[in-house]
Write an enzyme that holds these catalytic residues in place. Structure first.
Site, short mmCIF file in Angstrom:
data_model
loop_
_atom_site.label_atom_id
_atom_site.label_comp_id
_atom_site.label_asym_id
_atom_site.label_seq_id
_atom_site.Cartn_x
_atom_site.Cartn_y
_atom_site.Cartn_z
N ASP A 100 -0.59 -1.83 10.48
CA ASP A 100 -1.70 -1.35 9.64
C ASP A 100 -2.37 -2.61 9.47
OD1 ASP A 100 -3.42 0.22 8.38
OD2 ASP A 100 -2.32 -0.22 6.36
N ASP A 138 -5.19 -2.95 6.33
CA ASP A 138 -5.70 -2.77 4.73
C ASP A 138 -4.31 -2.51 4.04
OD1 ASP A 138 -8.44 -3.35 5.32
OD2 ASP A 138 -8.66 -1.02 5.95
#
Length: 226
Positions: free
Chosen positions: A15, A17
C-alpha cells in the site's frame, strides 16, 4: 511465526498512503478545508470511514456522513485540487522506508505498489523516490472497479506478479486495506500508523510496529535462491 522462505513467498504488494508516506496527515488537511467550506467539521471518525476507499467511494462517505447535497464527481474534483496543491510540499516518508526498500531489494522478491490513490497523484509521488524503477507494477485506484475492502486490488496485484495470492506478502496500514488483502488470500501484515492504530486487523499474519520491525524483515528471504 513462519519465515518468508517457509511460506514460499514469491512477491510483495505495498500500500502507499499511510504505509510508505505520511499522506493521511495531508488527507486530513484536505478534509478540513472541504468541510470548513461547507460549515462542517472533518473528524477522525469520518477519516476512518474514508481510508482505503477509492475516489468516489471515499467522497461518498463524506457526503453521507454530513448529508451533503454535493455532486460526488464535483466534490472529488475539488478534493483533488486541494490535495494536489498540498501534496509535494507536505509529503513525508514513513519512518524506516528507505531501509525497508533496501531489504526488499536484497530479498530478490519482485515488489509493487497497490494503492487506492489516484494515478495522477502516484505519478507525482514516485518521481520523488529513488526506487520507482524497482517496482514490478503500480496499481492505483483508477485500475479497479471496487475499492478496498473489496479484494479486487490484491487479486490484480497477484496477477501482475504472476503468483498465487497465497504466495504474496501484502503490507497495509488500515483496516479496510488489510481486510482486502486477507480476503484475497494474501499473507497480510498490518503496519498501523498514528491514524490507524485503533483499526481492527482481523486475521492478519502480523501487526508490525513499523517498517523497521524485525519480525517483518524476517518474513523475507535473504534472496530468492536461498
Amino acid at each position: 511465526m513462519k519465515s518468508g522462505a517457509n511460506m514460499h513467498l514469491r512477491g510483495v504488494a505495498l500500500d502507499m498512503d499511510g504505509l510508505l508516506f505520511d499522506t493521511e496527515r495531508i488527507y486530513f488537511q484536505v478534509g478540513q478545508v472541504l468541510m470548513e467550506r461547507r460549515g462542517h467539521t472533518f473528524t477522525l471518525e469520518l477519516q476512518q470511514k474514508m481510508m482505503g476507499r477509492v475516489g468516489l467511494s471515499a467522497v461518498g462517505q463524506m457526503i453521507d456522513h454530513h448529508q451533503l447535497d454535493d455532486d460526488p464527481v464535483s466534490l472529488l474534483a475539488e478534493s483533488d485540487d486541494v490535495y494536489g496543491d498540498l501534496l509535494l510540499g507536505e509529503l513525508r516518508p514513513m519512518p524506516g522506508l528507505a531501509e525497508w526498500i533496501e531489504r526488499l531489494r536484497t530479498s530478490g522478491l519482485p515488489f509493487g505498489l497497490a494503492t487506492s490513490s489516484r494515478r495522477k497523484f502516484v505519478d507525482m509521488i514516485l518521481p520523488t523516490t529513488e526506487w520507482s524503477d524497482d517496482l514490478a507494477f503500480a496499481l492505483t485506484g483508477d485500475d479497479v472497479t471496487h475499492g478496498k475492502p473489496n479484494p479486487e486490488m490484491y487479486l490484480k496485484a497477484a496477477d501482475r506478479l504472476r503468483v498465487s495470492p497465497t504466495e504474496m506478502l501484502v503490507l497495509e496500514d488500515s483496516g479496510n486495506g488489510s481486510k482486502a488483502a486477507v480476503s484475497a488470500g494474501a499473507v497480510t501484515v498490518a503496519v498501523p500508523n498514528e491514524h490507524t492504530r485503533s483499526h481492527v486487523f482481523e486475521d492478519v499474519h502480523l501487526v508490525a510496529e513499523s517498517l523497521a520491525d524485525p519480525r517483518l524483515w524476517e518474513l523475507l528471504p535473504q534472496n530468492t535462491n536461498a
